[in-house]
Every structure is written in C-alpha cells, then in structure tokens.
Design an enzyme around this catalytic site. Structure first.
Site, PDB file in Angstrom:
ATOM      1  N   GLU A 105       0.848  -1.203   0.000  1.00 43.86           N
ATOM      2  CA  GLU A 105       0.000   0.000   0.000  1.00 43.86           C
ATOM      3  C   GLU A 105       0.880   1.248   0.000  1.00 43.86           C
ATOM      4  O   GLU A 105       2.033   1.186   0.408  1.00 43.86           O
ATOM      5  CB  GLU A 105      -0.852   0.042   1.290  1.00 43.86           C
TER       6      GLU A 105
ATOM      7  N   ASP B 188       1.522  10.709   3.361  1.00 44.59           N
ATOM      8  CA  ASP B 188       2.208  11.624   4.266  1.00 44.59           C
ATOM      9  C   ASP B 188       1.194  12.622   4.824  1.00 44.59           C
ATOM     10  O   ASP B 188       1.067  13.737   4.350  1.00 44.59           O
ATOM     11  CB  ASP B 188       3.321  12.357   3.508  1.00 44.59           C
TER      12      ASP B 188
ATOM     13  N   CYS C 203       8.994  42.960 -12.493  1.00 49.56           N
ATOM     14  CA  CYS C 203       8.261  41.766 -12.909  1.00 49.56           C
ATOM     15  C   CYS C 203       8.490  41.517 -14.401  1.00 49.56           C
ATOM     16  O   CYS C 203       8.279  42.413 -15.210  1.00 49.56           O
ATOM     17  CB  CYS C 203       6.776  41.973 -12.628  1.00 49.56           C
TER      18      CYS C 203
ATOM     19  N   LYS D  67       2.102   4.798   1.535  1.00 46.52           N
ATOM     20  CA  LYS D  67       2.159   5.384   2.873  1.00 46.52           C
ATOM     21  C   LYS D  67       1.905   6.884   2.714  1.00 46.52           C
ATOM     22  O   LYS D  67       2.784   7.632   2.291  1.00 46.52           O
ATOM     23  CB  LYS D  67       3.544   5.136   3.481  1.00 46.52           C
TER      24      LYS D  67
ATOM     25  N   CYS E 289       5.044  42.173 -16.504  1.00 38.82           N
ATOM     26  CA  CYS E 289       4.430  43.488 -16.717  1.00 38.82           C
ATOM     27  C   CYS E 289       5.393  44.647 -16.546  1.00 38.82           C
ATOM     28  O   CYS E 289       5.050  45.785 -16.836  1.00 38.82           O
ATOM     29  CB  CYS E 289       3.236  43.666 -15.784  1.00 38.82           C
TER      30      CYS E 289
ATOM     31  N   CYS F 270       5.465  40.877  -7.482  1.00 40.18           N
ATOM     32  CA  CYS F 270       5.064  41.966  -8.370  1.00 40.18           C
ATOM     33  C   CYS F 270       3.909  42.695  -7.697  1.00 40.18           C
ATOM     34  O   CYS F 270       2.939  42.082  -7.285  1.00 40.18           O
ATOM     35  CB  CYS F 270       4.623  41.386  -9.712  1.00 40.18           C
TER      36      CYS F 270
ATOM     37  N   CYS G  17      -1.250  43.237 -13.226  1.00 40.62           N
ATOM     38  CA  CYS G  17      -0.297  42.326 -13.870  1.00 40.62           C
ATOM     39  C   CYS G  17      -1.039  41.169 -14.549  1.00 40.62           C
ATOM     40  O   CYS G  17      -1.821  40.475 -13.912  1.00 40.62           O
ATOM     41  CB  CYS G  17       0.661  41.778 -12.816  1.00 40.62           C
TER      42      CYS G  17
ATOM     43  N   LYS H 126      11.154   3.159   1.989  1.00 42.83           N
ATOM     44  CA  LYS H 126      11.382   4.564   1.615  1.00 42.83           C
ATOM     45  C   LYS H 126      12.099   4.607   0.275  1.00 42.83           C
ATOM     46  O   LYS H 126      13.138   3.972   0.110  1.00 42.83           O
ATOM     47  CB  LYS H 126      12.273   5.244   2.668  1.00 42.83           C
TER      48      LYS H 126
ATOM     49  N   TYR I 260      -6.468   2.630   6.207  1.00 44.32           N
ATOM     50  CA  TYR I 260      -5.570   1.555   5.782  1.00 44.32           C
ATOM     51  C   TYR I 260      -5.632   0.296   6.646  1.00 44.32           C
ATOM     52  O   TYR I 260      -5.082  -0.726   6.280  1.00 44.32           O
ATOM     53  CB  TYR I 260      -4.126   2.052   5.658  1.00 44.32           C
TER      54      TYR I 260
HETATM   55 ZN   LIG Z   1       3.739  41.760 -12.933  1.00 41.81          ZN
END
Ligand SMILES: [Zn+2]
Length: 679
Positions: free
Chosen positions: A124, A128, A417, A126, A420, A435, A440, A323, A236
């Site tokens: 199965e 997190d 940015c 695992k 823009c 930004c 934008c 793991k 589980y």
């Molecule tokens: Zn921007």
C-alpha cells in the site's frame, strides 16, 4: 434557513420519519459515490436538493434528528480543549527499509519466525498526512482521535465529522458495526495549492506543505473552519472489530470498502522479489499522485501470522515501510528564468539540459528564491545535482564546483516583474519577491476572483470558470473592467441566460458601494487582510487620503508595522495601481468610508456666492463647501445648483432667478452645513 414550502412536509409523523430515513440512506449512498469512490451518479444540484429536503424535514420534526444524520456534519460551537483518549490498541510506528537488501532481511525474518518458504504481502502507499483512529459503535461514528504517542491521542471528533469522505454511519452492506479503523488524514496537492493562494490574498501566512496544513487543520478548535479546508482521508487498517472473522488483511480491506470507508489502491504480491518489482514500477508514477507519499507499506497478508510474529516495543514484525531513495542526477543549468505565479510571486527556475528522472523527462528545476541561489552559489552554466523527491518540481541539491571552467555567470534577481515590468519587491523578512501591480496579466484572474470574494466585494457568480473565459477572451483585463460588462458580453462568452446575466450584473452593480475597507481588502495588497483593511479605514476616510500616505505616517497607525506600511506604500507608488484606482472610480466604485460618504453630502453640487456673509469670509465659505464635496464657481450658469446670497447681492441674484437656480440665504446655508441635509 430552508424554505419549507419548497418540499412536501408530511403531516403524518410516521410518514415523515420514513421519508427522513429514506433520504439519509440516499444521501449516504451518494456521499459514498462522490467522496469515496469518486463516481458521482447525480448532479451537485440534485444532491443539494436531497440535503435541503432532509434539513427541512428535520426542522419540522427535530425529534428525529440523530447524530449520524448527514445534516449533522458541522456542529455548532468551538472545542474548548482536546481531551486525551486511549486507543483500542496501541498505534505502533513501522520499521523502515531503504533498499532491496533491507527488504530481503525483513522477508527472511518473517519466513524464519513464521516457518514458511514464501510469503504473500499486501503493498500500500504510505500517505504523508496525519494518523488518526476512528471508532464506530452500532455503525455510528463515535470518536475520531489523533495518533498522539501511539497509546493515547487527542479527541478531535467534531473536526473529523466534517470530512465528507468519512461516513458518519457505516453501510448496511457490511457486517462491521463496532470497530476501530486507522487512516491518514491528508490534503490533496491541488487543493492545498489553491488554498494557499487564497490565504496569501487574504493576508494570511501560507502553509509550508500539505502535511503541515492537514495537521494544523485537524487540531483547529473551530469545526466550521475545518469544514472549509479541503481535507481527505485514506483508511488503511482495522485495529479492532467485534463482527466478522477474517483470515487475511486483504479481506479486512474489502470489508472496510463495503462499509463505505475510503481505501487507497493496493496490490497483493507473492514473494519479496515481486514486491520489489512493484515498488520500482510504482516509483515512476508516485510523483504524479495528487497527494504526497512517504514511501510504501508492505504487510504480511495472513492475519494469523500477525499474531505469531507479534511486535517489538516499537514496531510490528509483520510490516515494514519502504522509503524511496530520492532520484538524483547531474546536468547543466543552461539558464535561469523567472516565473510569475498567480499571486505575483517571482520564482527563479533553472532551465536544464533535459535528463530522465523517475521515469519523466526533467527540463526545469525550482530555485525557490534569490536567497537560495546565493546560499547554494548557483550560476548559469554550472553543472548541478538535480533531485526529485516527493515534490512535483525537481530541486537543485548543489552545484559541482570543480566542474566550473570560469565561464559561469552569476544570476541577478530582477527587481521588476518580467511579465508586466512593474516593481517586484520583498517586504519585511520575506524571502519571496512579489510583483506589486494589481493589473499584472500573470495575476489578473486571481486578483479579480479575490475582489469578488465574500469578504471583499461579495460578487456572487463571479467564479473561476467564468473568469477563465472572460480573461482568456480578452473581455476583462483588470478588476475595473468587470464594471463595464454587459449582458451581451456574458451571453457571447458564457452563453449565459438573461436571468443569470441580470443577476450577476446586479451583483456587480451593488458591489460599487461596499465601502473603503472592502475595496482595500479586495485590491489584494500584500499583508492587507480583512482586519488590516478595517484598521486602515479608522484613520483614512478615502483612498485618496491613503494613497499619498508615507511610511512614517502609516506606522503611526496602531497595529500597522513597518512590513505592512512598506507594502501599502509600494502598492500606491506603482503607477499602474494608481491608474486602476482612477479606472475604478470612473466606473462608479466608491472608495470612501461610510462616514466619509455621509460627510461628502454636497458631492457634485455647484455653488456661487453673492454679497457679504456675516459668519464667514467668501474664502472661508468656499472652503466649507469644498470640504464636503461641493464645488464653487464665480458666475451663475444653467449648471449652478445653489446661489448663496449675503448682504448687498450683485447682479448674480437676477441671473439666478432667470436660470431658476435655488437661492439660499445665510441662515439656510449655515443650517445646511450643520445638518448635512440639502435644503
Ligand atoms: Zn507583474
């Protein structure tokens, strides 16, 4: 409140009780189809009707309300303090294997102690997330608790009840009635990212990762908050049961499925070599999952073996966690580019010479932020070690400095940015650069969605789907342009019917007068959440007052620190944001406080004075009019609203009479200023 006239409420008590029971069964069935099996059979609207009918019936017959009714997921009130409860059996942690050899050792131990030559395993994922134990009595959910120290955890039942994938009542299809289940509460990746984007716009701290978000949410003391967070669960195992007789783990899984519990995909394999082969195959898919995994779990399928093998003080001897090693490879960083997120965050991205990692071609790696680049001394042209581990975007672990030939270039994080051209700034101790331009193009959908939110301008019907179409088709390019939408626009783009379009346009129209604090919140200025917006309006009565405030002045406002002050100043310094304010204003959005709106009662009115007043000089009187929004001109015309007449009036009086202008004497004028009422 539900509208009771909408549904047929039986007068006969027995009949009502029967209908309530039928509805609950039906809703439970659809909950299972939708939340557990992800195969809905009816539309959301049909489902909502069932729930509303149940609520209407329960309102008429409150004596039939039971704890496990689907209407009772979110309880009233907050949790005072989490009570410590004891689990039915201790929740042990799993021993870990990091490679084939360690798996083989585990398999050898199992075979030796169980006296078998080959073992069948269940494999199965695992998840997190956050481990929980769910206790059911007489099929009803009685308790949900955190793992805690394994023996005792916190009772979080009111929060657990809000997770729709957890049945409040086990299905009649299953024999299970009194049992304890274990599972992992988690937050799906996509939902997590969406939630974080919204939190940022509200001026709240984003969560670090889905695991933290799930763990923090589950321990929140207000179940109503929990109900709004996108939590999900995978069950589980069954740690305790009174009904049924099972000989394998697989049989318990299938029975739990029947009971309506949400179970993740699993496989059964004979022999550890087949298990390992599957683990390798799965490694290639794991990064595409919509949840984070912490490896895989391998369990002996035979339940009798669980008893024979037993456990150490820490781990069961019949299961192990595998793991995955992080996958790493070296490649050249050809360039570093900036990507601008929906929230305006600038993220540097390494453009790589493409490599194969965990079964996918990797051409980009996230560099997170400028501090990270500096810390790892990452330069364009470097050979770098790239890792993919549990996250969708691969990371640069380190650069291989002895491969440098001197041609590598240092990277300078831009202060503007790239989408823009506006300023991109770091506020306070934040590592991210953002930004500040509310217009934008990279952020426009998110900005408008936030503007329309309930806590902001509260425009119902301005959802993400509609915004996608409006923005992608170029109908709306910024917040202000939603105020120019017409019924035709909506019919063209969304094929929206007359009534829906009218409703939306009405919502938009109404939003114009929500007031300054909602506007400030809606603009999505970094750190200006709902509360800070209200704090600002205590001192500033109009956006015009605020937009010229300097940092020092802002910091004098209680609760406003340097971080917020800097963000506010940067926002209004940006030319495009000032343009946006003007556009909003000319489209009719009011950007003053309620107090100011009342005070500005002469807005748009034109005044002319003639003759001398006793109380004020001409200049003083003019100033009084301007202060409350009026205008003063020197000669009477057809557009003049009021002529104020003092001692010895001039020819203006005769002109005003001809034009039909309203004439005020000094007393009437003073009275108007005092009462804030037009004569
Ligand atoms: Zn921007």
């Amino acid at each position: 409140m539900s509208d009771n006239n909408e549904f047929n409420i039986p007068e006969n008590k027995q009949e009502a009780k029967q209908r309530i029971q039928d509805l609950r069964e039906e809703i439970r069935y659809h909950d299972k189809k939708y939340f557990v099996e992800n195969q809905p059979v009816i539309s959301d609207a049909e489902y909502d009707d069932l729930v509303r009918e149940l609520e209407a019936l329960e309102e008429a017959y409150p004596e039939f309300i039971t704890e496990d009714s689907p209407s009772q997921r979110v309880g009233a009130g907050e949790i005072d303090e989490f009570q410590t409860v004891e689990h039915k059996s201790v929740m042990l942690s799993l021993d870990k294997a990091f490679n084939y050899e360690e798996l083989k050792d585990f398999d050898d131990r199992v075979k030796r102690n169980w006296k078998q030559t080959e073992v069948e395993y269940v494999v199965e994922t695992k998840i997190d997330g956050l481990g929980v134990a769910l206790l059911y009595e007489d099929k009803s959910l009685k308790r949900g608790a955190t793992r805690g120290d394994g023996a005792r955890g916190d009772d979080i039942t009111p929060n657990i009840r809000t997770i729709h994938a957890i049945p409040l009542k086990l299905s009649e299809e299953s024999i299970l009635s009194n049992a304890e289940f274990r599972g992992e509460v988690y937050m799906p990746r996509e939902a997590f990212e969406e939630m974080n984007a919204k939190r940022l716009k509200k001026g709240k701290e984003p969560f670090a990762n889905p695991r933290n978000a799930a763990a923090g949410t589950v321990r929140t003391k207000d179940p109503k908050v929990v109900a709004k967070r996108p939590l999900n669960i995978f069950i589980y195992s069954m740690s305790y049961y009174e009904e049924g007789d099972f000989s394998t783990h697989e049989e318990t899984i299938e029975e739990m499925k029947k009971a309506g519990l949400r179970i993740n995909k699993y496989v059964v394999k004979r022999g550890i070599d087949d298990v390992y082969k599957y683990l390798q195959e799965f490694e290639e898919q794991k990064d595409a999952l919509n949840y984070e995994i912490d490896g895989m779990v391998i369990k002996v399928n035979d339940l009798e073996a669980h008893k024979i093998l037993g456990h150490t003080t820490h781990h069961p001897r019949w299961a192990i966690a595998y793991k995955y090693p992080p996958t790493r490879k070296t490649t050249e960083i050809k360039d570093i580019r900036i990507s601008v997120g929906r929230t305006g965050k600038l993220t540097p991205i390494a453009i790589l010479n493409p490599i194969e990692l965990s079964g996918t071609t990797v051409g980009r790696a996230s560099l997170h932020n400028e501090d990270e680049i500096e810390r790892k001394d990452i330069r364009i042209g470097d050979v770098a070690l790239i890792q993919k581990a549990g996250e969708i975007i691969p990371q640069v672990v380190k650069v291989i400095k002895n491969k440098r030939d001197g041609s590598e270039e240092r990277f300078q994080m831009p202060h503007t940015c790239p989408v823009c051209g506006s300023k991109a700034k770091r506020f306070g101790d934040e590592v991210a650069r953002r930004c500040v331009n509310a217009q934008c193009p990279a952020q426009v959908k998110q900005r408008i969605e936030h503007w329309g939110e309930r806590g902001a301008m509260n425009i119902k019907g301005l959802g993400p789907k509609l915004l996608d179409r409006l923005v992608d088709n170029g109908v709306v390019k910024n917040i202000a342009e939603i105020y120019k939408l017409s019924e035709d626009d909506l019919a063209d783009i969304e094929r929206m019917g007359h009534k829906s379009a009218q409703n939306l346009l009405e919502e938009i129209e109404n939003s114009k007068s929500m007031g300054l604090s909602k506007v400030l919140y809606g603009l999505g200025i970094t750190y200006v959440g709902d509360h800070v917006a209200r704090v600002l309006t205590k001192k500033y009565n109009s956006i015009d007052d605020l937009k010229d405030a300097n940092k020092k002045e802002l910091e004098e406002v209680e609760e406003i620190g340097p971080k917020i002050a800097e963000s506010v100043v940067s926002f209004f310094e940006e030319e495009k944001n000032r343009d946006l304010i003007e556009e909003l204003r000319s489209n009719g959005v009011k950007m003053v406080t309620e107090k100011e709106k009342k005070r500005q009662f002469l807005k748009g009115k034109k005044f002319v004075f003639t003759g001398a007043l006793e109380t004020y000089t001409r200049a003083e009187a003019s100033e009084k009019v301007r202060e409350v929004g009026g205008r003063v001109t020197s000669s009477v015309s057809g557009e003049t609203d009021y002529l104020v007449v003092g001692e010895d009036p001039g020819s203006k009086l005769a002109k005003a009479k001809r034009e039909g202008t309203q004439i005020l004497d000094e007393e009437q004028f003073l009275n108007m200023l005092k009462t804030h009422k037009l004569p």
